[in-house]
Motif scaffolding. Sequence first.
Motif, PDB file in Angstrom:
ATOM      1  N   UNK A 188     -17.041  -6.841  -5.874  1.00 34.32           N
ATOM      2  CA  UNK A 188     -15.706  -7.300  -6.262  1.00 34.32           C
ATOM      3  C   UNK A 188     -14.993  -6.350  -7.222  1.00 34.32           C
ATOM      4  N   UNK A 189     -15.712  -5.799  -8.202  1.00 34.96           N
ATOM      5  CA  UNK A 189     -15.089  -4.856  -9.142  1.00 34.96           C
ATOM      6  C   UNK A 189     -14.602  -3.612  -8.404  1.00 34.96           C
ATOM      7  N   UNK A 190     -15.411  -3.136  -7.473  1.00 29.40           N
ATOM      8  CA  UNK A 190     -15.038  -1.955  -6.697  1.00 29.40           C
ATOM      9  C   UNK A 190     -13.804  -2.244  -5.850  1.00 29.40           C
ATOM     10  N   UNK A 191     -13.736  -3.423  -5.261  1.00 28.64           N
ATOM     11  CA  UNK A 191     -12.572  -3.801  -4.448  1.00 28.64           C
ATOM     12  C   UNK A 191     -11.313  -3.741  -5.296  1.00 28.64           C
ATOM     13  N   UNK A 192     -11.366  -4.324  -6.476  1.00 29.23           N
ATOM     14  CA  UNK A 192     -10.199  -4.339  -7.368  1.00 29.23           C
ATOM     15  C   UNK A 192      -9.768  -2.915  -7.739  1.00 29.23           C
ATOM     16  N   UNK A 193     -10.720  -2.083  -8.085  1.00 25.40           N
ATOM     17  CA  UNK A 193     -10.423  -0.704  -8.486  1.00 25.40           C
ATOM     18  C   UNK A 193      -9.866   0.106  -7.318  1.00 25.40           C
ATOM     19  N   UNK A 194     -10.486  -0.024  -6.165  1.00 26.88           N
ATOM     20  CA  UNK A 194     -10.023   0.712  -4.983  1.00 26.88           C
ATOM     21  C   UNK A 194      -8.653   0.221  -4.532  1.00 26.88           C
ATOM     22  N   UNK A 195      -8.406  -1.075  -4.684  1.00 29.15           N
ATOM     23  CA  UNK A 195      -7.098  -1.615  -4.322  1.00 29.15           C
ATOM     24  C   UNK A 195      -5.994  -1.039  -5.210  1.00 29.15           C
ATOM     25  N   UNK A 196      -6.283  -0.848  -6.483  1.00 30.37           N
ATOM     26  CA  UNK A 196      -5.284  -0.259  -7.392  1.00 30.37           C
ATOM     27  C   UNK A 196      -4.902   1.147  -6.930  1.00 30.37           C
ATOM     28  N   UNK A 197      -5.894   1.927  -6.549  1.00 26.24           N
ATOM     29  CA  UNK A 197      -5.622   3.284  -6.065  1.00 26.24           C
ATOM     30  C   UNK A 197      -4.914   3.241  -4.718  1.00 26.24           C
ATOM     31  N   UNK A 198      -5.342   2.367  -3.845  1.00 24.41           N
ATOM     32  CA  UNK A 198      -4.707   2.234  -2.532  1.00 24.41           C
ATOM     33  C   UNK A 198      -3.226   1.877  -2.698  1.00 24.41           C
ATOM     34  N   UNK A 199      -2.921   0.991  -3.616  1.00 23.30           N
ATOM     35  CA  UNK A 199      -1.535   0.616  -3.879  1.00 23.30           C
ATOM     36  C   UNK A 199      -0.726   1.814  -4.365  1.00 23.30           C
ATOM     37  N   UNK A 200      -1.286   2.613  -5.257  1.00 23.47           N
ATOM     38  CA  UNK A 200      -0.588   3.817  -5.724  1.00 23.47           C
ATOM     39  C   UNK A 200      -0.319   4.780  -4.581  1.00 23.47           C
ATOM     40  N   UNK A 201      -1.307   4.961  -3.715  1.00 27.68           N
ATOM     41  CA  UNK A 201      -1.138   5.886  -2.593  1.00 27.68           C
ATOM     42  C   UNK A 201      -0.038   5.399  -1.643  1.00 27.68           C
ATOM     43  N   UNK A 202      -0.030   4.104  -1.373  1.00 23.27           N
ATOM     44  CA  UNK A 202       1.009   3.547  -0.506  1.00 23.27           C
ATOM     45  C   UNK A 202       2.391   3.664  -1.152  1.00 23.27           C
ATOM     46  N   UNK A 203       2.459   3.434  -2.452  1.00 26.71           N
ATOM     47  CA  UNK A 203       3.739   3.571  -3.158  1.00 26.71           C
ATOM     48  C   UNK A 203       4.237   5.015  -3.133  1.00 26.71           C
ATOM     49  N   UNK A 204       3.330   5.956  -3.305  1.00 29.37           N
ATOM     50  CA  UNK A 204       3.712   7.370  -3.239  1.00 29.37           C
ATOM     51  C   UNK A 204       4.225   7.710  -1.851  1.00 29.37           C
ATOM     52  N   UNK A 205       3.533   7.254  -0.822  1.00 27.85           N
ATOM     53  CA  UNK A 205       3.980   7.504   0.547  1.00 27.85           C
ATOM     54  C   UNK A 205       5.368   6.921   0.778  1.00 27.85           C
ATOM     55  N   UNK A 206       5.602   5.729   0.293  1.00 27.84           N
ATOM     56  CA  UNK A 206       6.912   5.087   0.444  1.00 27.84           C
ATOM     57  C   UNK A 206       7.994   5.878  -0.286  1.00 27.84           C
ATOM     58  N   UNK A 207       7.688   6.318  -1.492  1.00 28.66           N
ATOM     59  CA  UNK A 207       8.637   7.132  -2.259  1.00 28.66           C
ATOM     60  C   UNK A 207       8.965   8.423  -1.521  1.00 28.66           C
ATOM     61  N   UNK A 208       7.945   9.076  -0.977  1.00 36.49           N
ATOM     62  CA  UNK A 208       8.168  10.317  -0.230  1.00 36.49           C
ATOM     63  C   UNK A 208       9.030  10.064   1.002  1.00 36.49           C
ATOM     64  N   UNK A 209       8.797   8.961   1.684  1.00 32.41           N
ATOM     65  CA  UNK A 209       9.626   8.626   2.849  1.00 32.41           C
ATOM     66  C   UNK A 209      11.079   8.431   2.441  1.00 32.41           C
ATOM     67  N   UNK A 210      11.302   7.739   1.342  1.00 37.94           N
ATOM     68  CA  UNK A 210      12.667   7.520   0.861  1.00 37.94           C
ATOM     69  C   UNK A 210      13.354   8.839   0.510  1.00 37.94           C
ATOM     70  N   UNK A 211      12.633   9.727  -0.147  1.00 34.42           N
ATOM     71  CA  UNK A 211      13.204  11.027  -0.512  1.00 34.42           C
ATOM     72  C   UNK A 211      13.496  11.841   0.745  1.00 34.42           C
ATOM     73  N   UNK A 212      12.595  11.789   1.716  1.00 37.98           N
ATOM     74  CA  UNK A 212      12.813  12.518   2.968  1.00 37.98           C
ATOM     75  C   UNK A 212      14.075  12.022   3.656  1.00 37.98           C
ATOM     76  N   UNK A 213      14.191  10.713   3.792  1.00 36.87           N
ATOM     77  CA  UNK A 213      15.301  10.126   4.542  1.00 36.87           C
ATOM     78  C   UNK A 213      16.638  10.223   3.810  1.00 36.87           C
ATOM     79  N   UNK A 214      16.628  10.132   2.500  1.00 33.72           N
ATOM     80  CA  UNK A 214      17.885  10.119   1.753  1.00 33.72           C
ATOM     81  C   UNK A 214      18.381  11.497   1.355  1.00 33.72           C
TER      82      UNK A 214
END
Length: 137
Positions: free
Chosen positions: A99-125
């Motif tokens: 469970x601790x590993x899931x929580x920690x990995x989820x935090x990083x996964x969320x950051x990676x997804x947010x970065x990807x979303x930000x990059x997509x927005x910058x690309x498109x705009x």
Amino acid sequence: MAKAVQSPKLKAAFEKHLAETDGQVERLEQVFASIDETPKGKTCDAIMGIIEEGKEIMDEYKDTPALDAGLLAAAQAVEHYEISRYGTLKTWANELGYKDAVRLLDATLTEEKNTDSTLSQIAESEVNKHAETAQAA
């Protein structure tokens, strides 16, 4: 790559994610500690290939509007790879009851997804439009 880009927004996104990487490394160390394992560094050939691609883009498109679009695409390739890997690790940790590993990995996964979303927005705009406009001129 952050030094090579021309777009201030893209540069800021690269620098923000670079700063997040330190926290991600700390979380990975916590993941290993939580499952009583010792982390070991290993070179990832896939990421090394994407980095090499980024270097080629910097050489080929230096001082052109296409540079930012190419580097952004290479950065998203890294993000997509990391999203895939962190998602898999999170699933495995969940299935194994870490469970601790899931929580920690989820935090990083969320950051990676947010970065990807930000990059997509910058690309498109901004970045892709700038490259297209320059090509049409």
